[in-house]
Design an enzyme around this catalytic site. Structure first.
Site, short mmCIF file in Angstrom:
data_model
loop_
_atom_site.label_atom_id
_atom_site.label_comp_id
_atom_site.label_asym_id
_atom_site.label_seq_id
_atom_site.Cartn_x
_atom_site.Cartn_y
_atom_site.Cartn_z
N THR A 1 102.20 8.25 -15.03
CA THR A 1 101.31 9.24 -14.47
C THR A 1 100.80 10.01 -15.67
OG1 THR A 1 102.66 9.36 -12.46
CG2 THR A 1 101.32 11.27 -12.93
N ASP B 1 104.44 10.92 -5.57
CA ASP B 1 104.80 12.34 -5.69
C ASP B 1 103.70 13.20 -6.27
OD1 ASP B 1 105.56 12.94 -8.93
OD2 ASP B 1 105.50 10.86 -8.29
#
Length: 282
Positions: free
Chosen positions: A157, A188
């Site tokens: 990410t 998430d």
């Protein structure tokens, strides 16, 4: 006056363990981006800066976000991103958005609305309503990986936490997924488990989204700091909870006092930070 600081991460570089050139390229890119972000921070707010930094990371195919995003099991790219303002406590995000170049900019626009987290077709439709043009983020490298079903999926990410001269903190996180996942899987990155900021601290996470959600990693660290723990102590306690089931995650953090900390459960996260005087890249 508070000294501004900015820290960014580019996820994990698992594929770089056997590829020194790729690892070096990522580190050099991080150095460039964190320097640009710091220069931007001197003239802008923390909130504006984290969106700016994430956009730069999304535009670099070395990282798993934006044009570097992984392709899912059906051959499509679905991205997630979020942004949180530490002063207003407003959180906004997009989940499984498609056909946009910079999901973080769509998340940023949602801060002005009452409905601030959108998913799937609704997120994409909102982007179009804001004048954001369609963009196919699938690059040849990712298409080949999908076609060949490459095992190395580039877990990761991108994210940024910034502290401006007024003492305001903001955090932003963007991801292109883990690659080959089931359609509809939620990461998430567009939740407070992966991206969190308040008046005291900002946190951005990377790694396996399911593991990060299981311990509410960003929010857990942030809550502990807000309750009086040091950033280091909050990280260590939260990562102990992650280690209980061998969770895979990394995180960066920055407090309103300028305290910086980072950790990863399986060391391989790439990150960079600067206060204007020195740029550190790892």
């Amino acid at each position: 006056m508070i000294k501004p600081k900015v820290i960014i991460h580019g996820g994990f570089f698992s594929e770089s363990h056997t590829d020194a050139a790729t690892k070096l390229a990522k580190q050099e890119s991080m150095k460039r981006i964190v320097s640009l972000a710091y220069a931007y921070l001197l003239e802008h707010t923390a909130l504006e800066t984290v969106a700016f930094a994430c956009e730069l990371l999304e535009d670099d195919p070395l990282f798993n976000a934006g044009i570097g995003s992984q392709i899912q099991s059906d051959g499509q790219v679905r991205m997630s991103a979020s942004i949180m303002d530490g002063i207003s406590r407003k959180f906004s995000g997009v989940i499984n958005i498609q056909d946009v170049k910079n999901p973080i900019r769509v998340a940023e626009k949602l801060l002005a609305y009452d409905d601030r987290v959108l998913g799937g077709e609704g997120a994409t439709a909102f982007a179009r309503s804001q004048g954001i043009e369609p963009f196919d983020v699938r690059i040849p490298q990712r298409i080949k990986e999908w076609e060949d079903k490459v095992a190395a999926r580039g877990i990761g990410t991108v994210g940024c936490v910034a502290l401006d001269s007024k003492g305001h903190i903001a955090a932003a996180t963007s991801t292109g997924g883990k690659g080959f996942e089931m359609v509809g899987r939620i990461s998430d990155s567009a939740t407070v488990a992966g991206n969190f900021a308040n008046y005291a601290v900002g946190i951005s996470c990377t790694g396996v989204g399911e593991d990060i959600v299981s311990v509410a990693l960003a929010a857990a660290i942030g809550t502990r700091v807000t309750d009086g723990a040091s950033l280091e102590a909050a990280f260590k306690k939260s990562f102990e909870e992650l280690a209980a089931f061998d969770g895979f995650a990394g995180a960066i953090g920055l407090t309103a006092q300028g305290e910086v900390y980072h950790a990863d459960s399986h060391p391989s996260m790439v990150y960079a930070l600067t206060d204007g005087a020195v740029v550190e890249v790892f």
